[in-house]
Write an enzyme that holds these catalytic residues in place. Structure first.
Site, PDB file in Angstrom:
ATOM      1  N   ASN A   1      56.937  41.147  72.975  1.00  0.00           N
ATOM      2  CA  ASN A   1      56.251  40.883  71.713  1.00  0.00           C
ATOM      3  C   ASN A   1      56.219  42.167  70.862  1.00  0.00           C
ATOM      4  O   ASN A   1      55.513  43.126  71.165  1.00  0.00           O
ATOM      5  CB  ASN A   1      54.835  40.381  72.023  1.00  0.00           C
TER       6      ASN A   1
ATOM      7  N   ASP B   1      48.253  40.964  78.606  1.00  0.00           N
ATOM      8  CA  ASP B   1      48.127  39.518  78.456  1.00  0.00           C
ATOM      9  C   ASP B   1      46.861  39.268  77.661  1.00  0.00           C
ATOM     10  O   ASP B   1      45.780  39.754  78.001  1.00  0.00           O
ATOM     11  CB  ASP B   1      48.091  38.794  79.810  1.00  0.00           C
TER      12      ASP B   1
ATOM     13  N   PHE C   1      49.197  39.932  63.305  1.00  0.00           N
ATOM     14  CA  PHE C   1      50.062  38.855  63.803  1.00  0.00           C
ATOM     15  C   PHE C   1      49.201  37.782  64.457  1.00  0.00           C
ATOM     16  O   PHE C   1      47.970  37.903  64.518  1.00  0.00           O
ATOM     17  CB  PHE C   1      51.084  39.416  64.798  1.00  0.00           C
TER      18      PHE C   1
ATOM     19  N   HIS D   1      40.217  43.809  70.668  1.00  0.00           N
ATOM     20  CA  HIS D   1      40.376  43.587  72.105  1.00  0.00           C
ATOM     21  C   HIS D   1      41.447  44.515  72.698  1.00  0.00           C
ATOM     22  O   HIS D   1      41.238  45.189  73.693  1.00  0.00           O
ATOM     23  CB  HIS D   1      40.753  42.118  72.333  1.00  0.00           C
TER      24      HIS D   1
HETATM   25  P1  ITT Z   1      54.398  38.875  76.222  1.00  0.00           P
HETATM   26  O1  ITT Z   1      53.962  37.902  77.276  1.00  0.00           O
HETATM   27  O2  ITT Z   1      55.881  39.157  76.227  1.00  0.00           O
HETATM   28  O3  ITT Z   1      53.609  40.161  76.251  1.00  0.00           O
HETATM   29  P2  ITT Z   1      53.304  36.918  74.351  1.00  0.00           P
HETATM   30  O4  ITT Z   1      53.318  36.806  72.859  1.00  0.00           O
HETATM   31  O5  ITT Z   1      53.806  35.733  75.132  1.00  0.00           O
HETATM   32  O6  ITT Z   1      54.117  38.250  74.761  1.00  0.00           O
HETATM   33  P3  ITT Z   1      50.670  36.523  75.492  1.00  0.00           P
HETATM   34  O7  ITT Z   1      51.144  35.646  76.587  1.00  0.00           O
HETATM   35  O8  ITT Z   1      49.675  37.580  75.823  1.00  0.00           O
HETATM   36  O9  ITT Z   1      51.867  37.309  74.798  1.00  0.00           O
HETATM   37  O10 ITT Z   1      50.168  35.557  74.343  1.00  0.00           O
HETATM   38  C1  ITT Z   1      49.168  35.921  73.541  1.00  0.00           C
HETATM   39  C2  ITT Z   1      49.231  35.175  72.221  1.00  0.00           C
HETATM   40  O11 ITT Z   1      47.920  35.337  71.663  1.00  0.00           O
HETATM   41  C3  ITT Z   1      50.205  35.814  71.222  1.00  0.00           C
HETATM   42  O12 ITT Z   1      51.458  35.191  71.212  1.00  0.00           O
HETATM   43  C4  ITT Z   1      49.465  35.613  69.900  1.00  0.00           C
HETATM   44  O13 ITT Z   1      49.668  34.316  69.423  1.00  0.00           O
HETATM   45  C5  ITT Z   1      48.011  35.730  70.327  1.00  0.00           C
HETATM   46  N1  ITT Z   1      47.521  37.126  70.204  1.00  0.00           N
HETATM   47  C6  ITT Z   1      47.543  38.095  71.144  1.00  0.00           C
HETATM   48  N2  ITT Z   1      47.039  39.246  70.672  1.00  0.00           N
HETATM   49  C7  ITT Z   1      46.695  39.000  69.405  1.00  0.00           C
HETATM   50  C8  ITT Z   1      46.149  39.776  68.380  1.00  0.00           C
HETATM   51  O14 ITT Z   1      45.868  41.063  68.541  1.00  0.00           O
HETATM   52  N3  ITT Z   1      45.926  39.199  67.206  1.00  0.00           N
HETATM   53  C9  ITT Z   1      46.212  37.895  67.007  1.00  0.00           C
HETATM   54  N4  ITT Z   1      46.751  37.093  67.903  1.00  0.00           N
HETATM   55  C10 ITT Z   1      47.001  37.631  69.106  1.00  0.00           C
END
Ligand code: ITT
Length: 202
Positions: A9, A69, A152, A180
């Site tokens: 990401n 995560d 994002f 967070h």
């Molecule tokens: P990786 O597993 O490769 O790290 P991912 O996007 O799949 O990437 P997650 O499983 O942790 O990551 O999913 C978290 C989702 O939550 C992410 O795709 C966003 O939609 C949301 N998210 C996470 N952090 C955020 C933030 O700081 N602000 C807004 N949305 C966030």
């Protein structure tokens, strides 16, 4: 010391890089590897998934690996989307699809019942058996519409009352100061510093 970010990401990578910029570390990312593996997130909790990702990438690369995560937990939805935050609106969905679905689910729900929190669990695998796990959390309210264009994911709908703005209305530094992920990264820094100090003494 080299530290590999166990994520694909790009938005997370930007925030993590910024928060760790002053440490004497070389940050590696998926772009440094031709065969960066996909680690399936089969865990039931953020902690399990963070550990799976850090350990899986460590095992593949041999580099200390930091995973993140994260999830948005909305009280009115009994903690959803939570661990399913990235795929809330279905397989292959976009950030926009997720926000649209969330706003629909909360349509007509009054402000006082729209409380939510973001959680980030960071795991750092130093070896297969030495894994540090830290967490950061922030409380907010799901807005009734999207506002702002920074950040994002759910940032345009995550209203942070102490700043009277959504996370998407903040600069990267402002968001990292209260978010967070920013809070989890502060705890992760302590673990990294301890490791750097230990290495310096050897
Ligand atoms: P990786 O597993 O490769 O790290 P991912 O996007 O799949 O990437 P997650 O499983 O942790 O990551 O999913 C978290 C989702 O939550 C992410 O795709 C966003 O939609 C949301 N998210 C996470 N952090 C955020 C933030 O700081 N602000 C807004 N949305 C966030």
């Amino acid at each position: 010391m080299q530290l590999l970010l166990a994520t694909r990401n790009k938005d997370k990578i930007k925030e993590i890089r910024q928060a760790l910029a002053d440490l004497p570390l070389t940050i590696l990312t998926c772009d440094d590897f031709l065969d960066f593996p996909e680690i399936e997130e089969t865990g039931a909790t953020l902690e399990e998934n963070a550990t799976l990702k850090a350990k899986g990438i460590y095992e593949h690369s041999g580099f200390p690996s930091l995973s993140d995560d994260s999830g948005l937990e909305v009280d009115y939805l009994n903690g959803a989307p939570g661990v399913y935050s990235s795929r809330y609106a279905g397989p292959g969905c976009t950030y926009d699809d997720n926000n649209r679905k969330l706003l629909q689910e909360l349509n007509g729900v009054p402000a006082e019942k729209r409380t939510a929190h973001f959680r980030t669990v960071i795991a750092i695998a130093w070896s297969v058996s030495e894994i540090d796990v830290v967490e950061g959390r922030v409380n907010g309210v799901i807005a009734s519409e999207k506002t702002g264009s920074s950040g994002f994911g759910y940032d345009p709908v995550f209203y942070y009352p102490p700043a009277a703005k959504t996370f998407a209305q903040m600069t990267l530094d402002e968001k990292n100061g209260v978010s967070h992920r920013g809070r989890a990264l502060k705890a992760a820094r302590d673990k990294i510093m301890a490791r750097l100090n230990k290495a310096a003494k050897l």
